[in-house]
Motif scaffolding. Structure first.
Motif, PDB file in Angstrom:
ATOM      1  N   LYS A 265       0.839  -1.201   0.000  1.00  0.00           N
ATOM      2  CA  LYS A 265       0.000   0.000   0.000  1.00  0.00           C
ATOM      3  C   LYS A 265       0.872   1.249   0.000  1.00  0.00           C
ATOM      4  O   LYS A 265       0.588   2.227  -0.719  1.00  0.00           O
ATOM      5  CB  LYS A 265      -0.922   0.005   1.218  1.00  0.00           C
ATOM      6  CG  LYS A 265      -1.871   1.204   1.279  1.00  0.00           C
ATOM      7  CD  LYS A 265      -2.762   1.141   2.500  1.00  0.00           C
ATOM      8  CE  LYS A 265      -3.728   2.332   2.512  1.00  0.00           C
ATOM      9  NZ  LYS A 265      -3.062   3.635   2.476  1.00  0.00           N
ATOM     10  N   TRP A 268       2.224   1.784  -3.489  1.00  0.00           N
ATOM     11  CA  TRP A 268       1.235   2.383  -4.381  1.00  0.00           C
ATOM     12  C   TRP A 268       1.047   3.873  -4.090  1.00  0.00           C
ATOM     13  O   TRP A 268       0.904   4.690  -5.007  1.00  0.00           O
ATOM     14  CB  TRP A 268      -0.107   1.657  -4.279  1.00  0.00           C
ATOM     15  CG  TRP A 268      -0.291   0.616  -5.325  1.00  0.00           C
ATOM     16  CD1 TRP A 268      -0.446  -0.730  -5.148  1.00  0.00           C
ATOM     17  CD2 TRP A 268      -0.328   0.823  -6.738  1.00  0.00           C
ATOM     18  NE1 TRP A 268      -0.575  -1.370  -6.350  1.00  0.00           N
ATOM     19  CE2 TRP A 268      -0.524  -0.441  -7.350  1.00  0.00           C
ATOM     20  CE3 TRP A 268      -0.219   1.945  -7.551  1.00  0.00           C
ATOM     21  CZ2 TRP A 268      -0.604  -0.603  -8.734  1.00  0.00           C
ATOM     22  CZ3 TRP A 268      -0.298   1.780  -8.941  1.00  0.00           C
ATOM     23  CH2 TRP A 268      -0.491   0.531  -9.513  1.00  0.00           C
ATOM     24  N   GLU A 272       1.675   6.784  -6.912  1.00  0.00           N
ATOM     25  CA  GLU A 272       0.650   7.766  -7.261  1.00  0.00           C
ATOM     26  C   GLU A 272       1.143   9.206  -7.103  1.00  0.00           C
ATOM     27  O   GLU A 272       0.567  10.127  -7.674  1.00  0.00           O
ATOM     28  CB  GLU A 272      -0.600   7.529  -6.413  1.00  0.00           C
ATOM     29  CG  GLU A 272      -1.331   6.250  -6.797  1.00  0.00           C
ATOM     30  CD  GLU A 272      -2.440   5.885  -5.836  1.00  0.00           C
ATOM     31  OE1 GLU A 272      -2.575   6.575  -4.805  1.00  0.00           O
ATOM     32  OE2 GLU A 272      -3.170   4.915  -6.111  1.00  0.00           O
ATOM     33  N   LEU A 290       1.939  -5.790  -8.185  1.00  0.00           N
ATOM     34  CA  LEU A 290       1.097  -4.597  -8.324  1.00  0.00           C
ATOM     35  C   LEU A 290      -0.335  -4.949  -8.682  1.00  0.00           C
ATOM     36  O   LEU A 290      -1.260  -4.162  -8.426  1.00  0.00           O
ATOM     37  CB  LEU A 290       1.677  -3.669  -9.395  1.00  0.00           C
ATOM     38  CG  LEU A 290       3.036  -3.036  -9.111  1.00  0.00           C
ATOM     39  CD1 LEU A 290       3.532  -2.273 -10.337  1.00  0.00           C
ATOM     40  CD2 LEU A 290       2.959  -2.103  -7.905  1.00  0.00           C
ATOM     41  N   ILE A 297      -0.258   1.677 -15.446  1.00  0.00           N
ATOM     42  CA  ILE A 297      -0.071   2.408 -14.189  1.00  0.00           C
ATOM     43  C   ILE A 297      -0.638   3.822 -14.287  1.00  0.00           C
ATOM     44  O   ILE A 297      -1.058   4.412 -13.289  1.00  0.00           O
ATOM     45  CB  ILE A 297       1.430   2.430 -13.795  1.00  0.00           C
ATOM     46  CG1 ILE A 297       1.828   1.044 -13.280  1.00  0.00           C
ATOM     47  CG2 ILE A 297       1.718   3.472 -12.737  1.00  0.00           C
ATOM     48  CD1 ILE A 297       3.257   0.948 -12.816  1.00  0.00           C
ATOM     49  N   ARG A 300      -3.677   5.005 -12.451  1.00  0.00           N
ATOM     50  CA  ARG A 300      -3.570   5.426 -11.046  1.00  0.00           C
ATOM     51  C   ARG A 300      -2.809   6.734 -10.895  1.00  0.00           C
ATOM     52  O   ARG A 300      -2.823   7.348  -9.829  1.00  0.00           O
ATOM     53  CB  ARG A 300      -2.871   4.323 -10.231  1.00  0.00           C
ATOM     54  CG  ARG A 300      -3.559   2.965 -10.243  1.00  0.00           C
ATOM     55  CD  ARG A 300      -4.714   2.902  -9.266  1.00  0.00           C
ATOM     56  NE  ARG A 300      -4.275   3.015  -7.898  1.00  0.00           N
ATOM     57  CZ  ARG A 300      -4.008   1.972  -7.108  1.00  0.00           C
ATOM     58  NH1 ARG A 300      -4.118   0.738  -7.568  1.00  0.00           N
ATOM     59  NH2 ARG A 300      -3.649   2.160  -5.852  1.00  0.00           N
TER      60      ARG A 300
END
Length: 454
Positions: A265, A268, A272, A290, A297, A300
């Motif tokens: 998490k 990610w 982002e 992922l 990607i 996101r």
């Protein structure tokens, strides 16, 4: 000039703002045109950097000797006057004779050594004496055919290549080669993104999931041009301090366990929020973690630029693990080099540096910086892809010659009296390393070493 001109023409880069200088070194000792590739490619990165800086009156210079030294950087690194000890505790790598030819074994990490030894010998690795292990391995490999050992090693995800000639490589067609080492694909739309200055990548956030040399070179280049780099490493992976110290200059380190849900998490969240994401993990492994293909990607992060590096790119070997030394062996480079040095037919000789790794890193940096330049005009997210095999094909097209096979080996002693080697006190000790080879307006670019401690 031919490499610089070729790249500049392909990407419509100005050629009058970059000067290629220096003729004091004709090496390194190789039949391949390493100096031509190194200087021309680094000069192309300099040209993109100037475009990103939007400067009208500055000129970049790139020196031949400095460029070649950059492609040897991990060999020239010292700490407190000494080489940093290798992470390979039981070195058995290199070229080994087989029943019908040769194989190349990569021994960068202990689990690679153990796996290759046990596959070849059919017994558990008990001894810890490198001489004993290498002798036993050499005897065992004489019972194997080279391609058979390569095939069985691949099933176990071990880094091994059969040594091929150019004709054998071309005939096997395991790799689909493009006409240029870099592909840039626009993956999505976003608004135009202005530059932040004063350096080419000032304010740009770069996130790196990479190891060894090639992709870390890319991140090192971006950091020298002002990027704010974070290198993610894992507690589950072995380290290579002799490489990590060189290629994480100007980067902060973050330790994440990608098998841990909370750490994934966190990753990610970082993806982002980043501008550029570089990865060179084994093909498919990161995408599995992922839960999303790398090309997607941007769903996101709408303005992200993704750089990915592999050993073999497209074709049957697209998911095969590899390193510079293995691609050299598999593709015919080592056999051809041996022929130029007068070795017996089929006897391989490696290049004097990891030319594919270093060039791939610079090609990847080039693609990422060109993508960033495009964002200033049309916005968007981008995918940049480079393979070691693609770099090999480009180097091969430059041709070979016996002109420089007797050139002196590049050593730190050869660089004495120049400003190519730089000293810096660090948490590791007093480091001596190759400075960044691009000078803009006479000013040497550098790395923010304080990030090592952050």
């Amino acid at each position: 000039m031919e490499v610089f001109n070729d790249i500049a023409n392909r990407f419509k880069l100005p050629q009058n703002k970059v000067k290629l200088i220096g003729d004091q070194y004709s090496g390194p000792p190789s039949s391949f045109r390493i100096a031509t590739l190194a200087q021309g490619l680094i000069a192309a990165v300099a040209a993109v950097s100037l475009e990103l800086m939007s400067t009208e009156n500055k000129v970049a210079t790139v020196d031949t000797l400095h460029s070649v030294a950059e492609f040897h950087s991990e060999q020239l690194l010292t700490c407190d006057g000494k080489k940093i000890p290798s992470s390979s505790l039981y070195p058995i790598g290199g070229h080994h004779k087989t029943r019908d030819g040769w194989v190349r074994i990569h021994d960068g990490y202990t689990h690679h050594i153990k796996g290759s030894y046990e596959l070849a010998t059919g017994k558990e690795m008990v001894s810890r004496d490198p001489k004993v292990l290498k002798a036993e391995l050499a005897d065992a490999l004489l019972k194997w055919k080279a391609v058979d050992f390569e095939t069985e090693a691949a099933k176990r995800r071990l880094p091994v290549s059969a040594v091929r000639s150019y004709s054998e490589w071309d005939e096997d067609k395991n790799v689909d080669l493009l006409d240029f080492p870099v592909t840039i694909t626009k993956t999505g739309d976003s608004s135009v993104i202005p530059l932040n200055g004063p350096l080419a990548l000032s304010g740009e956030k770069v996130l790196e999931l990479n190891r060894v040399i090639a992709a870390p070179v890319c991140g090192k280049v971006l950091a020298a041009h002002g990027a704010d780099n974070t290198w993610v490493t894992s507690p589950n992976l072995p380290t290579a301090p002799e490489l990590d110290v060189e290629f994480t200059k100007g980067k902060r380190r973050v330790n994440l366990d990608l098998e841990n849900e909370e750490d994934m998490k966190t990753l990610w969240d970082m993806i982002e929020e980043t501008d550029m994401f570089i990865q060179s993990y084994a093909p498919g492994s990161l995408e599995k973690r992922l839960g999303l293909p790398l090309k997607d990607i941007h769903t996101r992060n709408k303005s992200i630029i993704v750089g990915t590096l592999s050993a073999y790119g497209l074709g049957e070997w697209h998911d095969k693990k590899g390193f510079d030394s293995l691609v050299q062996a598999a593709s015919g480079m080592n056999v051809s080099e041996g022929e130029y040095f007068g070795l017996d037919l089929g006897v391989p000789k490696p290049c004097p540096c990891q030319v594919l790794d270093h060039a791939a890193g610079y090609f990847l940096a080039l693609g990422l910086m060109i993508s960033r330049l495009r964002q200033t005009h049309e916005g968007g997210s981008y995918m940049v892809e480079v393979s070691l095999a693609g770099v090999m094909a480009y180097l091969r097209k430059l041709g070979q010659s016996a002109d420089y096979i007797d050139a002196p080996v590049l050593t730190s002693e050869l660089l004495q009296g120049t400003d190519i080697l730089q000293e810096e006190d660090s948490q590791f000790g007093n480091l001596s390393f190759v400075s960044h080879p691009i000078r803009i307006g006479g000013v040497e670019l550098n790395w923010n070493m304080s990030k090592w401690d952050s």
